[in-house]
Design an enzyme around this catalytic site. Structure first.
Site, PDB file in Angstrom:
ATOM      1  N   ASP A 398       0.850  -1.192   0.000  1.00 58.25           N
ATOM      2  CA  ASP A 398       0.000   0.000   0.000  1.00 58.25           C
ATOM      3  C   ASP A 398       0.892   1.251   0.000  1.00 58.25           C
ATOM      4  O   ASP A 398       2.095   1.166   0.205  1.00 58.25           O
ATOM      5  CB  ASP A 398      -0.891  -0.053   1.254  1.00 58.25           C
ATOM      6  N   GLU A 401       2.636   4.931  -4.072  1.00 59.66           N
ATOM      7  CA  GLU A 401       2.648   5.872  -5.222  1.00 59.66           C
ATOM      8  C   GLU A 401       4.004   6.561  -5.360  1.00 59.66           C
ATOM      9  O   GLU A 401       4.362   6.870  -6.501  1.00 59.66           O
ATOM     10  CB  GLU A 401       1.527   6.906  -5.049  1.00 59.66           C
ATOM     11  N   ASP A 476      -8.934   3.629  -2.028  1.00 63.39           N
ATOM     12  CA  ASP A 476      -9.927   4.127  -1.061  1.00 63.39           C
ATOM     13  C   ASP A 476     -11.197   4.633  -1.738  1.00 63.39           C
ATOM     14  O   ASP A 476     -11.384   5.837  -1.932  1.00 63.39           O
ATOM     15  CB  ASP A 476      -9.299   5.219  -0.198  1.00 63.39           C
TER      16      ASP A 476
HETATM   17  C1  GLC Z   1      -4.708   3.385   2.814  1.00 59.94           C
HETATM   18  C2  GLC Z   1      -5.219   2.157   2.090  1.00 59.94           C
HETATM   19  C3  GLC Z   1      -6.285   1.488   2.922  1.00 59.94           C
HETATM   20  C4  GLC Z   1      -5.700   1.130   4.278  1.00 59.94           C
HETATM   21  C5  GLC Z   1      -5.163   2.379   4.951  1.00 59.94           C
HETATM   22  C6  GLC Z   1      -4.447   2.075   6.259  1.00 59.94           C
HETATM   23  O1  GLC Z   1      -5.699   4.347   2.920  1.00 59.94           O
HETATM   24  O2  GLC Z   1      -5.691   2.473   0.817  1.00 59.94           O
HETATM   25  O3  GLC Z   1      -6.760   0.346   2.273  1.00 59.94           O
HETATM   26  O4  GLC Z   1      -6.647   0.525   5.078  1.00 59.94           O
HETATM   27  O5  GLC Z   1      -4.241   3.038   4.103  1.00 59.94           O
HETATM   28  O6  GLC Z   1      -3.396   1.212   6.074  1.00 59.94           O
END
Ligand code: GLC
Length: 791
Positions: A398, A401, A476
Site C-alpha cells: 500500500d 505511489e 480508497d
Molecule cells: C490506505 C489504504 C487502505 C488502508 C489504509 C491504512 O488508505 O488504501 O486500504 O486501510 O491506508 O493502512
C-alpha cells in the site's frame, strides 16, 4: 505548431531517411530522430527522440523485445515513408511528421494532426484526430465516465482519499498509471500505448472534441500501435508486449476479509472463528497497519504478541494471512530494518542528492527505499522473509505511489534522484514506476525465499506491466451508491489494460456502509476477480454478519455461489495468465460491433458465459438489462430470452440480475468453507441449450510454480444442446497432470423432456426434473475422449 494546455509543441519536420532495414526505417531531422518499426503484422512502434539517437535504457513496462521476422514492405514516395505488413500500414510524412495507421482496406485506426507530433523543450506531445463515432476505453485505473472520450486525465500516481466522481468530480489522477487505450471506430478496435512513465496529460476530446492530445513531461515519444481489429487481438498483443499475470494461488480467488484494522490478535481470531461458526466461507484475513510495532514495517507490535502461533492457529482453520507492507521505513535509529537499509544505501536521496530524503507517512518521519535498484529490491525481499517465516501468505503493498504526508504534492519532491538499475533518474521520471518496482521486490523476494510457492502480492500503485508482479485493487473508494457503479467501469477498463486480476473494497472504504449497499456490493463483487471486503478506521463493521441475520443469509448465499463457481473462475484465471484475456469483460469484448452493448458500462461478462447486471441504485428492485444478440437464460429462473433487446429484470434485495449465454458450459463445484478444504472430485457441468458451447477445462495444483514447467491438464469440452437432443464431447486430456475429477455431473438446463443418454455408445441413466427443466446424468471421469449423445 499545436497548442495544448499552454504548451506549444514544435513538430518534427523535414525528415531525411537514414536507414531502411527489413522491419524498420530510421529517419532524422536536424533535431529529431524517428524510427518506425513493424514488430508484428498488427503491431507497429513509432519512436521519436529529440536527439541524434535513442535512449539505450530498456523499458520498465515492455517484457518482450524480440519479435519474429515477418514480411514488411518499406517504400518511400511522394514525401512519405510507408511500412506495410500483411495486416496494415503505417505511413509517415517526411515533410511535417504527420503519421497514420490504416488496415489493409484503408480504414484509418489512428491519424495524427499535421504539425502536432513533436517536442517543446523537454515536453513531448502528440495530437490525434478523433472521428465522430470513436470511443476510447482502457487507460488503466481512472475515474470518470466508462468511455474515456471527453475526459482530461493525468497519468501520475497519487494517493487519493475517496475518489467517487460524485465526491470529487475534477479528479484527474489515481494510484495507477497505464498509458494504454483501445479505440473503437465503427466496431473496429485499435490500441495505443505510449511507453513513457513521466507525467502524461491526456485530453481525449475535452478541450477540442475532435482532437485527442497527449503530452509527456519528459522522455521520448514511444508509441506502440495495435491494429486489432478485434478488441481481443489488441489486448492479446498488449499483454504479449508488457507481460501477463502469473497464476495466483487458488486461495486468492476465495473470499477475503479486511478492515482498518483488526487491532488485536484476539479480534482477528474472533473474526476468523465467526466465519467458521457461521459457515460463511472465507480464505484470507488481512492485517492492516495496527499489527505493527509503531507502524514499523515488517514488525508485530504488542497487540500481536506471538504472530507465528497466531498464523499457525489460523492456518489450521484454513485461513491465510496477508499483511500490509508500506514502503516508508520509520526513521528511528534503533530500528533494525532502517539500520540494514542504511547499510545498503537503500533510500531515495533528497533533491541535493547528498542525504536521504525524509518524508512523513504512518510511522512519522520515514525514508523511502529506492525500489528501482536491484540491491534494494533484494534487501527488501530479505526483510520480507521474516513475515514468510512466520507464516504470512501474501503481501499487500500500500501507499506505494509513494504517498507522503509531508508535502502538498503528496509524494516525493520531483527532483529527488533515484539511482536505478539503468542510471540516474529524477523522481519526476521514476515516480510512476515506484509502486510497480515495490511490487516486483515483493514478488521476486517471495520467490527467492520459496521458489516453488506462488506469491500473492496486491499493490495499490502501478504502471504498465505491473500485472507481471501484482494484482491491483482500486484503493480508497467510498461507501456511496455512485461508487458501486463507478467500480464496475473502473474494473472493466483495468481488465482490458492488462490487469485482469483487479477489484475493489466491497461495501466501500470511506464512511459507513448501509445493509442494502453492502448487499448490492457483495452481489456485484461475487463476479469480479478480487473478492475482498474492507473498510476504514472508525467506520461501523461491515463483515457479512454485521447487519443481522437477513443480510448475513444473503451474503452467505453469494459467497457460497462464489465458491461454487471456483472451477469456472479458475479456468478464466488461467486464460488471463496465458493470453491476457480479461476475467471480467466489457460487453464489447464479445459484441464490439454492437453500439448498445459497447456503451453498456453497468453490465459485464464474467468469462464468455455469464452476464451480470448489478443493481447500483438505492431502493431499486428492478432494472433494465441489455441482452446482446443470441439467446439468453435467466440464471435464477431458467427463463429464456431472445437477445438484441432490453428486458426488465426483477431484482428484489436477494437477487442480482444474472444471465447465461445460450450454449454456455459452466463448471461448478460444491461449497467449501475455504479453497482446498476438500478436493473437488465432483464437477457439475451446467450446460445450457444453444449450438457450439465450448469450455477449456484447466487444472493444476493451485499452489506451486509447477504449472510453469508443464504440470497441468487441459481438456476441451464442447456441446451442442437443443431442447430435445444434444451432443457433448470431452476431448482426451493433454498435459502432464492427472485429473482430480472423479465424477462429471452433467446438468442440462432448459430442456423440456426426459432425455436418454449414451456415453461412447453405452446407455447411461438420466434424471429429469419437470419443475426446473433440468436433465442430469453422472459419468465417471476417464482419460479417454468421452462422447455423450442425448435424445
Ligand atoms: C490506505 C489504504 C487502505 C488502508 C489504509 C491504512 O488508505 O488504501 O486500504 O486501510 O491506508 O493502512
Amino acid at each position: 505548431m499545436s497548442k495544448f494546455n499552454g504548451a506549444t509543441v514544435k513538430s518534427i519536420g523535414q525528415l531525411q531517411v537514414r536507414d531502411i532495414g527489413s522491419q524498420a526505417a530510421l529517419v532524422q531531422s536536424s533535431r529529431d530522430t524517428v524510427q518506425i518499426t513493424a514488430l508484428a503484422p498488427d503491431l507497429f512502434r513509432l519512436r521519436i527522440a529529440r536527439a541524434r539517437s535513442f535512449s539505450e535504457r530498456p523499458s520498465w513496462a515492455v517484457s518482450k523485445t524480440e519479435w519474429p521476422a515477418h514480411v514488411t514492405k518499406i517504400t518511400q514516395s511522394g514525401g512519405e515513408i510507408v511500412l506495410a505488413t500483411e495486416k496494415g500500414r503505417l505511413s509517415l510524412n517526411l515533410k511535417n511528421g504527420q503519421w497514420k495507421l490504416c488496415d489493409l482496406h484503408g480504414n484509418v485506426a489512428f491519424d495524427s494532426l499535421a504539425g502536432a507530433t513533436g517536442f517543446q523543450v523537454t515536453k513531448a506531445g502528440v495530437t490525434l484526430k478523433l472521428t465522430a463515432d470513436e470511443s476510447i476505453f482502457g487507460l488503466g485505473e481512472t475515474t470518470g465516465t466508462y468511455n474515456k472520450r471527453g475526459l482530461i486525465r493525468e497519468l501520475w500516481n497519487i494517493d487519493v482519499l475517496g475518489h467517487a466522481k460524485a465526491i470529487y468530480p475534477g479528479l484527474r489522477s489515481l494510484y495507477v498509471s497505464i498509458p494504454f487505450v483501445i479505440s473503437l471506430r465503427q466496431g473496429s478496435a485499435a490500441g495505443l500505448f505510449w511507453d513513457n512513465p513521466a507525467r502524461q496529460l491526456w485530453d481525449i476530446g475535452q478541450t477540442n472534441q475532435d482532437n485527442w492530445q497527449m503530452t509527456a513531461a519528459s522522455g521520448e515519444i514511444d508509441l506502440y500501435l495495435f491494429l486489432g481489429p478485434e478488441v481481443g487481438d489488441v489486448v492479446a498483443r498488449y499483454t504479449e508486449l508488457t507481460g501477463r499475470m502469473p497464476m495466483p494461488p487458488m486461495w486468492a480467488l476465495g473470499y477475503q476479509q479486511c478492515r482498518y484494522s483488526y487491532e488485536t490478535a484476539r479480534r482477528t481470531e474472533e473474526v476468523a472463528k465467526t466465519f467458521r461458526d457461521k459457515k460463511i466461507p472465507c480464505d484470507v484475513i488481512y492485517l492492516d497497519i495496527h499489527h505493527m510495532d509503531g507502524y514499523r514495517v515488517f514488525t508485530f507490535g504488542k497487540t500481536y504478541p506471538k504472530p507465528g502461533q497466531l498464523m499457525s492457529r489460523l492456518a489450521k482453520k484454513g485461513f491465510k494471512v496477508v499483511t500490509i507492507v508500506d514502503p516508508g521505513v520509520k526513521d528511528d535509529p534503533d530500528f533494525n530494518v532502517l539500520k540494514r537499509g542504511l547499510k545498503e544505501n537503500a533510500f531515495v536521496k533528497d533533491p541535493q542528492g547528498r542525504k536521504d530524503y525524509v518524508g512523513r507517512v504512518w510511522p512519522g518521519r520515514s525514508r523511502f527505499p529506492d525500489f528501482l535498484r536491484r540491491n534494494v529490491r533484494e534487501w527488501w525481499g530479505r526483510e520480507q522473509n521474516k513475515l514468510l517465516e512466520l507464516g504470512v501468505a501474501g503481501f499487500w503493498n500500500d501507499m506505494n505511489e509513494p504517498a507522503n504526508f509531508a508535502l502538498p504534492t503528496k509524494t516525493l519532491p520531483e527532483k529527488c534522484p533515484h539511482h536505478t538499475d539503468v542510471g540516474l533518474m529524477p523522481h519526476s521520471d521514476a515516480h510512476n514506476l515506484y509502486g510497480m518496482q515495490m511490487a516486483r521486490a515483493s514478488r521476486e523476494g517471495a520467490l527467492a525465499h520459496q521458489p516453488n510457492e506462488r506469491p500473492f502480492v496486491i499493490s495499490r500503485a502501478g504502471y504498465a506491466g505491473v500485472q507481471r508482479y501484482a494484482m491491483v485493487w482500486t484503493g480508497d473508494n467510498s461507501s456511496v451508491w455512485d461508487h458501486l457503479n463507478d467500480a464496475i467501469q473502473m474494473f472493466l477498463n483495468l481488465s482490458i489494460s492488462g490487469l485482469a486480476f483487479c477489484g475493489g473494497d466491497i461495501g466501500g472504504f470511506l464512511d459507513n456502509t448501509t445493509p442494502e449497499l453492502l448487499l448490492r456490493w457483495f452481489q456485484m463483487a461475487t463476479f469480479t476477480p478480487f473478492y475482498r471486503n474492507h473498510t476504514n478506521i472508525k467506520t461501523i463493521d461491515q463483515e457479512p454478519w454485521a447487519f443481522g441475520p437477513k443480510v448475513e443469509a444473503i451474503c452467505r448465499r453469494y459467497i457460497e455461489l462464489r465458491y461454487q463457481l471456483l472451477p469456472y473462475l479458475y479456468g478464466l484465471f488461467s486464460e488471463a495468465h496465458r493470453n491476457g484475456t480479461p476475467i471480467m469483460r466489457p460487453l464489447f469484448w464479445h459484441y464490439q460491433d454492437d453500439p448498445v452493448a459497447t456503451a453498456a458500462g453497468d453490465q459485464f461478462m464474467l468469462g464468455d458465459s455469464l452476464m451480470v447486471a448489478p443493481i447500483v441504485r438505492q431502493g431499486a428492485v428492478a432494472r433494465s438489462v441489455y441482452l446482446p444478440r443470441g439467446e439468453w437464460f435467466d440464471f435464477w429462473t431458467g427463463q429464456k430470452h431472445a437477445g438484441a433487446r432490453h428486458v426488465l429484470a426483477d431484482a428484489p434485495i436477494e437477487k442480482i440480475p444474472l444471465y447465461v449465454r445460450g450454449g454456455a458450459i459452466i463448471p461448478m463445484a460444491a461449497v467449501q468453507q475455504f479453497v482446498d478444504q476438500k478436493p473437488l472430485t465432483t464437477i457439475n457441468l451446467h450446460i445450457w441449450p444453444g449450438a457450439n458451447g465450448a469450455l477449456n477445462w484447466y487444472e493444476d495444483d493451485g499452489v506451486t510454480m509447477n504449472y510453469t514447467s508443464g504440470d497441468y491438464l487441459e481438456r476441451q469440452i464442447t456441446s451442442s444442446l437443443e431442447k430435445n437432443s444434444g451432443r457433448i464431447h470431452l476431448s482426451v486430456p493433454t498435459g502432464r497432470r492427472a485429473s482430480k475429477v472423479k465424477i462429471w455431473r452433467v446438468i442440462l438446463r432448459g430442456v423440456s423432456k426426459h432425455l436418454r443418454a449414451k456415453t461412447n455408445n453405452r446407455p447411461v441413466a438420466t434424471h429429469f426434473d419437470q419443475l426446473t427443466n433440468i436433465c442430469s446424468l453422472e459419468l465417471p471421469n476417464t482419460n479417454s475422449g468421452m462422447e455423450i449423445t442425448l435424445k
